[in-house]
Scaffold this active site. Structure first.
Site, short mmCIF file in Angstrom:
data_model
loop_
_atom_site.label_atom_id
_atom_site.label_comp_id
_atom_site.label_asym_id
_atom_site.label_seq_id
_atom_site.Cartn_x
_atom_site.Cartn_y
_atom_site.Cartn_z
N THR A 14 0.83 -1.20 0.00
CA THR A 14 0.00 0.00 0.00
C THR A 14 0.87 1.26 0.00
OG1 THR A 14 -0.19 0.05 2.42
CG2 THR A 14 -1.86 -1.20 1.23
N ASP A 15 0.26 2.34 -0.44
CA ASP A 15 0.96 3.62 -0.45
C ASP A 15 0.57 4.44 0.78
OD1 ASP A 15 -1.58 4.68 -0.98
OD2 ASP A 15 -1.18 4.98 -3.11
N MET A 16 1.01 5.68 0.87
CA MET A 16 0.74 6.47 2.07
C MET A 16 -0.74 6.81 2.24
SD MET A 16 2.48 10.13 1.07
CE MET A 16 1.90 11.01 2.50
N GLY A 30 -2.92 4.43 1.92
CA GLY A 30 -3.50 3.18 2.37
C GLY A 30 -4.11 2.35 1.25
N ILE A 31 -3.87 2.76 0.01
CA ILE A 31 -4.39 2.07 -1.18
C ILE A 31 -3.26 1.26 -1.80
CG2 ILE A 31 -5.45 2.42 -3.47
CD1 ILE A 31 -7.25 3.35 -1.18
#
Length: 138
Positions: A16-18, A20-21
């Site tokens: 995930t990225d920052m 949250g995806i």
């Protein structure tokens, strides 16, 4: 009807990225896993094909993102042959969030059949038994 394999996984935090995806770059390793599972379920493995002298370099990729997946989501990835010629193979993928089967993305990868020297192969002529297995799933 074409054969369609199914691969299941759980989204890891590191994917995930920052926000949250799931980061867009993670879908391609998932496609690779689904394609590996598809090949394996055909009665071959990538390793066996490589030992025979058949390589499948990637020539094109595509992914359309529809719904953002998040950490610990359960995911189903389907894979099927979209197009098969004696020189090329194209796979289509769909990624779903489980259990609701909400489509998260769809994509494609295109590959050429080449030998260990990266020379194009006519799979039907060079490896008729492999051609039969793959064409039976297309």
């Amino acid at each position: 009807m074409a054969y369609k394999s199914e691969t299941r996984l759980t989204v890891r935090y590191a994917e995930t990225d920052m926000m949250g995806i799931v980061h867009h770059s993670r879908y391609y390793p998932w496609f690779e896993q689904a394609r590996t599972d598809f090949i394996k379920r055909s009665g071959l493995t990538y390793s066996q094909m490589e030992k025979m002298g058949i390589l499948l370099p990637l020539t094109e990729t595509q992914c359309r993102y529809i719904y953002g997946l998040t950490y610990e989501d359960e995911v189903l990835i389907t894979c099927e042959i979209e197009k098969l010629t004696v020189a090329r193979i194209e796979f289509a993928y769909e990624v779903y969030k489980l259990p609701e089967m909400k489509k998260a993305s769809e994509g494609k990868t295109k590959h050429g059949f080449v030998d260990k020297d990266m020379r194009p192969l006519n799979l039907k002529k060079a490896f008729p038994e492999v051609w039969e297995k793959l064409s039976g799933l297309a």
